[in-house]
Structure formats: structure tokens, C-alpha cells
Design a protein around this motif. Structure first.
Motif, PDB file in Angstrom:
ATOM      1  N   LEU A  45       9.678  35.792  24.471  1.00 38.66           N
ATOM      2  CA  LEU A  45       9.589  35.243  25.944  1.00 38.66           C
ATOM      3  C   LEU A  45      10.451  34.022  26.181  1.00 38.66           C
ATOM      4  O   LEU A  45      10.556  33.297  25.387  1.00 38.66           O
ATOM      5  N   GLU A  46      11.105  33.886  27.284  1.00 38.22           N
ATOM      6  CA  GLU A  46      11.768  32.628  27.479  1.00 38.22           C
ATOM      7  C   GLU A  46      10.862  32.224  28.750  1.00 38.22           C
ATOM      8  O   GLU A  46      10.791  32.840  29.680  1.00 38.22           O
ATOM      9  N   VAL A  47      10.558  30.783  28.703  1.00 39.72           N
ATOM     10  CA  VAL A  47       9.818  30.296  29.794  1.00 39.72           C
ATOM     11  C   VAL A  47      10.322  28.895  30.206  1.00 39.72           C
ATOM     12  O   VAL A  47      10.558  27.989  29.353  1.00 39.72           O
ATOM     13  N   GLU A  48      10.342  28.699  31.373  1.00 41.95           N
ATOM     14  CA  GLU A  48      10.956  27.760  32.106  1.00 41.95           C
ATOM     15  C   GLU A  48       9.921  26.666  32.184  1.00 41.95           C
ATOM     16  O   GLU A  48       8.856  26.981  32.917  1.00 41.95           O
ATOM     17  N   VAL A  49      10.004  25.385  31.722  1.00 45.25           N
ATOM     18  CA  VAL A  49       8.876  24.382  31.956  1.00 45.25           C
ATOM     19  C   VAL A  49       9.280  23.057  32.312  1.00 45.25           C
ATOM     20  O   VAL A  49      10.462  22.902  32.658  1.00 45.25           O
ATOM     21  N   ALA A  50       8.455  22.205  32.843  1.00 46.29           N
ATOM     22  CA  ALA A  50       8.547  20.974  33.454  1.00 46.29           C
ATOM     23  C   ALA A  50       7.411  19.953  32.719  1.00 46.29           C
ATOM     24  O   ALA A  50       6.320  20.355  32.395  1.00 46.29           O
ATOM     25  N   LEU A  51       8.084  18.925  32.195  1.00 44.95           N
ATOM     26  CA  LEU A  51       7.215  18.085  31.161  1.00 44.95           C
ATOM     27  C   LEU A  51       6.734  16.778  32.087  1.00 44.95           C
ATOM     28  O   LEU A  51       7.756  16.135  32.508  1.00 44.95           O
ATOM     29  N   TYR A  52       5.563  16.595  32.091  1.00 41.92           N
ATOM     30  CA  TYR A  52       4.781  15.364  32.792  1.00 41.92           C
ATOM     31  C   TYR A  52       4.200  14.585  31.835  1.00 41.92           C
ATOM     32  O   TYR A  52       3.397  14.970  30.838  1.00 41.92           O
ATOM     33  N   LEU A  53       4.476  13.320  31.805  1.00 41.14           N
ATOM     34  CA  LEU A  53       3.966  12.397  30.812  1.00 41.14           C
ATOM     35  C   LEU A  53       2.730  11.779  31.197  1.00 41.14           C
ATOM     36  O   LEU A  53       2.979  11.120  32.423  1.00 41.14           O
ATOM     37  N   GLY A  54       1.610  11.682  30.615  1.00 39.61           N
ATOM     38  CA  GLY A  54       0.359  10.888  31.074  1.00 39.61           C
ATOM     39  C   GLY A  54      -0.113  11.214  32.514  1.00 39.61           C
ATOM     40  O   GLY A  54      -0.174  12.693  32.669  1.00 39.61           O
ATOM     41  N   ALA A  55      -0.288  10.502  33.326  1.00 39.14           N
ATOM     42  CA  ALA A  55      -0.747  10.959  34.779  1.00 39.14           C
ATOM     43  C   ALA A  55       0.397  10.864  35.542  1.00 39.14           C
ATOM     44  O   ALA A  55       0.102  10.861  36.978  1.00 39.14           O
ATOM     45  N   SER A  56       1.786  10.927  35.316  1.00 41.97           N
ATOM     46  CA  SER A  56       2.999  10.805  36.031  1.00 41.97           C
ATOM     47  C   SER A  56       2.719  11.915  37.190  1.00 41.97           C
ATOM     48  O   SER A  56       2.438  13.225  36.437  1.00 41.97           O
ATOM     49  N   GLU A  57       3.000  12.101  38.300  1.00 41.68           N
ATOM     50  CA  GLU A  57       3.263  13.049  39.307  1.00 41.68           C
ATOM     51  C   GLU A  57       4.640  13.789  39.489  1.00 41.68           C
ATOM     52  O   GLU A  57       4.924  14.678  40.169  1.00 41.68           O
ATOM     53  N   GLN A  58       5.670  13.018  38.716  1.00 42.62           N
ATOM     54  CA  GLN A  58       6.994  13.418  38.561  1.00 42.62           C
ATOM     55  C   GLN A  58       7.325  13.758  37.096  1.00 42.62           C
ATOM     56  O   GLN A  58       7.024  13.174  36.267  1.00 42.62           O
ATOM     57  N   PRO A  59       7.885  14.856  37.048  1.00 42.92           N
ATOM     58  CA  PRO A  59       8.549  15.314  35.613  1.00 42.92           C
ATOM     59  C   PRO A  59       9.530  14.397  34.941  1.00 42.92           C
ATOM     60  O   PRO A  59      10.278  13.947  35.578  1.00 42.92           O
ATOM     61  N   THR A  60       9.146  14.100  33.791  1.00 37.91           N
ATOM     62  CA  THR A  60      10.110  13.400  32.981  1.00 37.91           C
ATOM     63  C   THR A  60      11.309  14.347  32.514  1.00 37.91           C
ATOM     64  O   THR A  60      12.303  13.632  32.328  1.00 37.91           O
ATOM     65  N   ALA A  61      10.975  15.710  32.335  1.00 39.63           N
ATOM     66  CA  ALA A  61      12.294  16.396  31.816  1.00 39.63           C
ATOM     67  C   ALA A  61      11.714  17.986  32.275  1.00 39.63           C
ATOM     68  O   ALA A  61      10.625  18.140  32.513  1.00 39.63           O
ATOM     69  N   THR A  62      12.790  18.682  32.070  1.00 41.65           N
ATOM     70  CA  THR A  62      12.753  20.021  32.161  1.00 41.65           C
ATOM     71  C   THR A  62      13.257  21.028  31.277  1.00 41.65           C
ATOM     72  O   THR A  62      14.044  20.320  30.625  1.00 41.65           O
ATOM     73  N   GLY A  63      12.761  22.053  30.835  1.00 41.10           N
ATOM     74  CA  GLY A  63      13.558  22.683  29.774  1.00 41.10           C
ATOM     75  C   GLY A  63      13.165  24.266  29.879  1.00 41.10           C
ATOM     76  O   GLY A  63      12.546  24.862  30.644  1.00 41.10           O
ATOM     77  N   LYS A  64      13.320  24.785  28.419  1.00 41.36           N
ATOM     78  CA  LYS A  64      13.099  26.095  28.074  1.00 41.36           C
ATOM     79  C   LYS A  64      12.392  26.334  27.041  1.00 41.36           C
ATOM     80  O   LYS A  64      12.918  25.617  26.050  1.00 41.36           O
ATOM     81  N   LEU A  65      11.290  26.965  27.004  1.00 45.50           N
ATOM     82  CA  LEU A  65      10.531  27.437  25.692  1.00 45.50           C
ATOM     83  C   LEU A  65      10.823  28.733  25.415  1.00 45.50           C
ATOM     84  O   LEU A  65      10.664  29.671  26.155  1.00 45.50           O
ATOM     85  N   LEU A  66      11.168  28.996  24.070  1.00 40.07           N
ATOM     86  CA  LEU A  66      11.649  30.395  23.498  1.00 40.07           C
ATOM     87  C   LEU A  66      10.830  30.657  22.550  1.00 40.07           C
ATOM     88  O   LEU A  66      10.532  29.761  21.532  1.00 40.07           O
ATOM     89  N   SER A  67       9.814  31.809  22.492  1.00 34.85           N
ATOM     90  CA  SER A  67       8.809  32.069  21.658  1.00 34.85           C
ATOM     91  C   SER A  67       9.044  33.569  21.028  1.00 34.85           C
ATOM     92  O   SER A  67       8.995  34.432  21.824  1.00 34.85           O
ATOM     93  N   ASP A  68       8.489  33.606  19.658  1.00 33.69           N
ATOM     94  CA  ASP A  68       8.669  34.825  19.136  1.00 33.69           C
ATOM     95  C   ASP A  68       7.068  35.137  18.789  1.00 33.69           C
ATOM     96  O   ASP A  68       6.814  34.270  18.115  1.00 33.69           O
ATOM     97  N   PRO A  69       6.514  36.433  18.847  1.00 36.02           N
ATOM     98  CA  PRO A  69       5.173  36.725  18.475  1.00 36.02           C
ATOM     99  C   PRO A  69       5.139  36.455  16.756  1.00 36.02           C
ATOM    100  O   PRO A  69       4.080  36.653  16.467  1.00 36.02           O
ATOM    101  N   GLY A  70       6.242  36.585  16.050  1.00 42.07           N
ATOM    102  CA  GLY A  70       6.176  36.452  14.589  1.00 42.07           C
ATOM    103  C   GLY A  70       5.956  35.240  14.106  1.00 42.07           C
ATOM    104  O   GLY A  70       5.749  35.075  13.025  1.00 42.07           O
ATOM    105  N   GLY A  71       5.697  34.305  14.956  1.00 33.61           N
ATOM    106  CA  GLY A  71       5.278  32.693  14.717  1.00 33.61           C
ATOM    107  C   GLY A  71       6.242  31.841  14.573  1.00 33.61           C
ATOM    108  O   GLY A  71       6.567  30.906  13.780  1.00 33.61           O
TER     109      GLY A  71
END
Length: 242
Positions: free
Chosen positions: A48-74
Motif C-alpha cells: 500500500l501507498e498511503v498519503e499522510v499529514a503529520l500533526y505534532l502535539g495539539a497543533s491544528e495545522q500539519p507540520t509535514a505531509t508525506g507518503k507511507l509505503l508498506s509491505d505485508p511481509g514486515g
């Protein structure tokens, strides 16, 4: 002469209900098989390729955006691009975590990358194998509550021998058998939000990252798709690649 005591049916039910009941806990293999079946039915058992936004602490604005790539094999990796142009990469290969910032290695990476591949294991055996690489004692099962959810806790709830933190464990909802939470064993925990549909895929809407001090960050899932990638996508050389 013996005297017989007569007990009414209603009183008998009261007495029976007052007896302590030992909750039934299925064997870990059965729980893992059910969780893997939930992965398959949710369409997330491939890469899977997953688009994400990262929020730090209680911030309401994203600190970063990016992509998570994951393989079921670990294997999982995460690339984050900050608002100031900083690029941070995280790579999880089984139980080994590596990271870089602007292509330079990080010795103590922040815990932004969850073991996403646990949501993708196709079989109970594959899920158990991935859990073992993460330090989970797969022969232990306990019961627990995460919010309003009754959970099976694969790995148990006892603290690790070297400190006060819960030992590594995967929390699975008893009804849906969807993953709810993962404890890393060093105080870091990943808590999964409600599951929603992204096309044909069913994924958590967010993943909260916390420790004993509280919430550290939150990964909000924006979109996701199944992909095909070459094996070298998860090599350590990716951390320093242009």
C-alpha cells in the motif's frame, strides 16, 4: 431425618449469576487468524501507498505531509516533507528502525512510523511472525479496554522486565478483530482511529502516537492505494538517496 431445602427457580438464577465467571479467551492463533481475515476483507493485504499529514502535539495545522509505503511481509517506510523543506525518512524492517533527515542518519528517530504491516498480514501465521520480530510474546493473551472497545491483547499486559512500560503487544477489537493499538515496549504506543473506506481499502482515519507523557503526534490518513514496487524500495540505501 433429613430436611430437604426447596429453592425457587428465581432464587437459583440469582445464585448462579452471582458466581464468578471466567471470561473465555481464544488461543492466540485463532485471534491472529481472525485479524488476518479482517485484513483481507478490508482489501489491505497487498503493498500500500498511503498519503499522510503529520500533526505534532495539539497543533491544528500539519507540520509535514508525506507518503507511507508498506509491505505485508514486515516492511514499512515513511517520507515526510516539512513546511520548511526538511525531508525526514523512516524505515522499519521487521524490528529494526532507521531514519534520516535531509539524507543524514538519525541516531534517535522520533516514533513517527507505526508497524503498518500488521494491518496487512494475509494469514494468522504471517501476523504472528511479524509480531515476534517486534518483540511480542505471541503465546500470551490478555483482555483489555481501549476507549469503549473490548480488546484481546496479543502479547499480554504485564510490564517489561527492564522497566515500567507495558511489554510489546497488539490490541485487537473483540468484535471486528480490527487492530486498535500497538504498544512498542519502550513506552511508545500507536492508537488507531475509526476505520473508514478509501475506495476499495478500509484503513484507520488516523494513527495517534503517544507515550507516558501524552500525545506526541498524529498521522492523519488522507488517501491510499494498492501499488506494485520493486524490492529495493525498502533497502537502507533509500534513506540517503536523492
Amino acid at each position: 431425618m433429613r430436611t430437604r431445602l426447596s429453592i425457587s427457580p428465581a432464587l437459583l438464577w440469582v445464585l448462579l449469576l452471582s458466581l464468578p465467571v471466567q471470561a473465555y479467551i481464544p488461543p492466540p492463533e485463532r485471534i491472529a487468524a481472525g485479524a488476518a481475515a479482517a485484513n483481507r476483507s478490508a482489501g489491505r493485504s497487498g503493498v500500500l501507498e498511503v498519503e499522510v499529514a503529520l500533526y505534532l502535539g495539539a497543533s491544528e495545522q500539519p507540520t509535514a505531509t508525506g507518503k507511507l509505503l508498506s509491505d505485508p511481509g514486515g516492511l514499512s517506510r515513511l517520507e515526510l516533507r516539512g513546511t520548511e523543506g526538511v525531508v525526514e525518512r523512516h524505515l522499519l524492517r521487521g524490528g529494526e528502525l532507521f531514519a534520516s533527515r535531509d539524507r543524514l542518519a538519525l541516531d534517535s528517530p522520533r516514533p513517527f512510523l507505526p508497524p503498518f504491516f500488521l494491518l496487512q498480514a494475509k494469514t494468522g501465521g504471517a501476523l504472528m511472525a511479524s509480531l515476534r520480530t517486534l518483540g511480542v510474546s505471541t503465546y500470551e493473551v490478555a483482555l483489555g479496554y481501549q476507549g469503549d472497545r473490548d480488546c484481546y491483547v496479543l502479547g499480554g499486559r504485564a510490564p517489561v522486565s527492564s522497566g515500567p512500560y507495558p511489554q510489546p503487544a497488539l490490541w485487537v477489537d473483540q468484535e471486528s478483530l480490527e487492530p486498535v493499538r500497538f504498544d512498542r515496549g519502550d513506552g511508545v504506543r500507536f492508537r488507531l482511529g475509526s476505520f473508514v473506506d478509501f475506495g476499495s481499502l478500509r484503513l484507520p482515519s488516523w494513527i495517534e502516537i503517544g507515550d507516558s507523557r501524552g500525545v506526541l503526534a498524529r498521522l492523519e490518513i488522507l488517501n491510499a492505494q494498492a501499488v506494485t514496487v520493486p524490492a529495493e524500495s525498502f533497502r537502507r540505501g533509500w534513506l540517503s538517496a536523492p
